[in-house]
Design a protein around this motif. Structure first.
Motif, short mmCIF file in Angstrom:
data_model
loop_
_atom_site.label_atom_id
_atom_site.label_comp_id
_atom_site.label_asym_id
_atom_site.label_seq_id
_atom_site.Cartn_x
_atom_site.Cartn_y
_atom_site.Cartn_z
N THR A 1 39.88 39.97 38.84
CA THR A 1 40.12 41.35 38.44
C THR A 1 39.82 42.32 39.58
N PHE A 2 38.73 42.09 40.31
CA PHE A 2 38.42 42.95 41.46
C PHE A 2 39.56 42.89 42.48
N ARG A 3 40.01 41.68 42.80
CA ARG A 3 41.05 41.55 43.81
C ARG A 3 42.36 42.19 43.34
N ALA A 4 42.71 42.01 42.07
CA ALA A 4 43.95 42.61 41.57
C ALA A 4 43.85 44.13 41.52
N SER A 5 42.69 44.65 41.13
CA SER A 5 42.50 46.09 41.11
C SER A 5 42.63 46.67 42.52
N VAL B 1 42.25 32.50 36.92
CA VAL B 1 42.87 31.86 38.08
C VAL B 1 43.58 32.92 38.93
N ASP B 2 43.44 32.81 40.26
CA ASP B 2 44.30 33.55 41.17
C ASP B 2 44.50 32.74 42.44
N ALA B 3 45.32 33.25 43.35
CA ALA B 3 45.68 32.49 44.55
C ALA B 3 44.46 32.17 45.40
N ALA B 4 43.52 33.13 45.50
CA ALA B 4 42.33 32.91 46.32
C ALA B 4 41.50 31.75 45.79
N ARG B 5 41.37 31.67 44.49
CA ARG B 5 40.58 30.57 43.91
C ARG B 5 41.29 29.23 44.01
N ARG B 6 42.61 29.23 43.94
CA ARG B 6 43.34 27.96 44.05
C ARG B 6 43.17 27.34 45.44
N GLN B 7 42.82 28.13 46.42
CA GLN B 7 42.61 27.59 47.76
C GLN B 7 41.32 26.78 47.86
N VAL B 8 40.36 27.06 47.00
CA VAL B 8 39.04 26.42 47.14
C VAL B 8 38.63 25.60 45.92
N LEU B 9 39.37 25.71 44.81
CA LEU B 9 39.05 24.97 43.58
C LEU B 9 40.32 24.34 43.03
N ASP B 10 40.13 23.34 42.16
CA ASP B 10 41.26 22.77 41.42
C ASP B 10 41.16 23.20 39.96
N ARG C 1 37.33 54.57 26.10
CA ARG C 1 38.53 54.00 25.52
C ARG C 1 39.13 52.99 26.50
N ILE C 2 39.90 52.06 25.96
CA ILE C 2 40.67 51.11 26.78
C ILE C 2 42.06 51.68 26.94
N VAL C 3 42.55 51.77 28.17
CA VAL C 3 43.86 52.37 28.42
C VAL C 3 44.98 51.42 28.00
N SER C 4 46.16 51.97 27.82
CA SER C 4 47.34 51.15 27.57
C SER C 4 47.85 50.58 28.90
N GLY C 5 48.46 49.43 28.83
CA GLY C 5 48.98 48.78 30.03
C GLY C 5 47.92 47.99 30.77
N GLY C 6 48.37 47.20 31.73
CA GLY C 6 47.45 46.38 32.51
C GLY C 6 47.93 46.23 33.93
N PHE C 7 47.09 45.64 34.78
CA PHE C 7 47.45 45.47 36.18
C PHE C 7 47.38 44.02 36.64
N GLN C 8 47.02 43.11 35.75
CA GLN C 8 47.02 41.69 36.09
C GLN C 8 47.18 40.87 34.82
N GLN C 9 48.02 39.85 34.90
CA GLN C 9 48.12 38.85 33.85
C GLN C 9 47.88 37.48 34.49
N THR C 10 46.95 36.73 33.93
CA THR C 10 46.67 35.40 34.45
C THR C 10 46.07 34.55 33.35
N GLN C 11 45.79 33.31 33.66
CA GLN C 11 45.19 32.40 32.68
C GLN C 11 43.72 32.17 32.98
N VAL C 12 42.96 31.95 31.93
CA VAL C 12 41.60 31.44 32.04
C VAL C 12 41.71 29.92 31.88
N ALA C 13 41.20 29.18 32.86
CA ALA C 13 41.42 27.74 32.89
C ALA C 13 40.13 27.00 33.20
#
Length: 248
Positions: free
Chosen positions: A141-145, A91-100, A193-205
Motif C-alpha cells: 500500500t505504501f509503494r502504490a500510494s 502481493v506486489d512486484a517488489a515482494r515477488r522478487q524476494v519471496l515466493d 470516512r473511507i473515500v470512494s474509489g481505490g488506488f491499488q487492487q491486489t491479492q492477499v496470499a
C-alpha cells in the motif's frame, strides 16, 4: 484433505518447517481482520490469518509457533531472512522478487481513510499539496500510494496503531490501507470516512521464502484445497466477514 504428491514427501515437509516447528508470521493491529490479527481477551489471537496458520499447522502435523509483526514489511523481511516459514500478505512486484507466493485467498483494494475536516469524499481528491497522508512503511500500500500520488507523498508509519493515533490527534489528514482493514478504523477515528474509489487492487496470499519449492508446493496444495472445500469460507464467516468474497 488430499495433498499433491510433492507436498506429501518428507523432504517437502522438512523444507516447509526446517526446525520441526511451523513458524508462522502474523501482522498485528488494534482490530482483527482479513490480514491483521489482534490479541483476544483470553490471550489468544483473533483474525482470519490466525485461523489459516493454525489450519496449516494441523494439516502438516507440526507444532505451531506464531511471531507477531507490526507490519507486513517486517514479516516479509523475516521470511526473507528465514526466521519464519510462512506468512500471509498482499502481493506486489517488489515482494515477488524476494519471496515466493502461493494462492491468494482475498482480493483487496487499497484506499484512504480521511478526516472529517478534510471534506474529501473521493480517492482522487487526496492528491493535493500539503495533504498529510500516512501509510505503513515497506508495504504494498505504501509503494502504490507513492506511485499514484503526484502532489504529495505518503509519510511512513510503523503500524496501524500509530496511524490511528496520529489521525485521532489531528497529526494527519489521510491514512492509506486496504478497504476491509479501514472499516473498524472509522470507528476509532471520530468523524473520519473511507473515500470512494481505490488506488491499488491486489491479492492477499500465502508466502514462503524463495528457494523452497517443496514448501511452496505444500502451501499451494493446502490453500487450494482449503478454498475448494469451504474451509476458508467458514473461517471468513466465523470471523464476521461473511460479506467478503474468498478469492477464486
Amino acid at each position: 484433505m488430499t495433498i499433491s504428491r510433492p507436498a506429501q514427501d518428507a523432504s517437502a515437509k522438512a523444507e516447509l518447517a526446517p526446525t520441526g516447528t511451523l513458524r508462522v508470521g502474523l501482522i498485528e493491529a488494534p482490530s482483527a481482520g482479513l490480514i491483521f490479527v489482534s490479541r483476544a481477551a483470553d490471550g489468544g489471537l483473533d483474525g482470519v490469518t490466525a485461523d489459516l496458520g493454525a489450519d496449516l499447522a494441523r494439516q502438516v502435523g507440526l507444532p505451531l509457533a506464531v511471531t507477531l509483526f507490526p507490519n507486513s514489511g517486517a514479516a516479509a523481511a523475516a521470511l526473507q531472512g528465514g526466521t519464519i516459514d510462512v506468512s500471509f500478505m498482499p502481493v506486489d512486484a517488489a515482494r515477488r522478487q524476494v519471496l515466493d507466493f502461493g494462492p491468494g485467498y482475498y482480493n483487496l483494494e487499497s484506499t484512504y481513510l480521511v478526516s472529517g475536516a478534510s471534506g474529501i469524499t473521493d480517492v482522487a481528491q487526496v492528491d493535493r499539496p500539503g495533504f498529510r497522508v500516512l501509510a505503513i512503511d515497506d508495504t504494498t500500500t505504501f509503494r502504490a500510494s507513492a506511485r499514484t500520488l503526484v502532489h504529495t507523498q505518503p509519510i511512513a508509519v510503523p503500524s496501524v496503531a500509530e496511524a490511528v493515533n496520529r489521525m485521532r490527534t489531528g497529526q494527519a489528514d489521510a491514512f492509506a490501507l486496504s478497504r476491509d482493514t479501514l472499516r473498524p478504523v472509522v470507528e476509532q477515528v471520530p468523524s473520519s470516512r473511507i473515500v470512494s474509489g481505490g488506488f491499488q487492487q491486489t491479492q492477499v496470499a500465502v508466502a514462503v521464502p524463495k528457494g523452497r519449492p517443496g514448501a511452496l508446493a505444500y502451501v499451494t496444495a493446502w490453500l487450494d484445497d482449503a478454498k475448494q472445500t469451504g474451509v476458508v469460507r467458514r473461517i471468513f464467516n466465523a470471523r464476521g466477514f461473511d460479506g467478503d468474497a474468498v478469492a477464486p
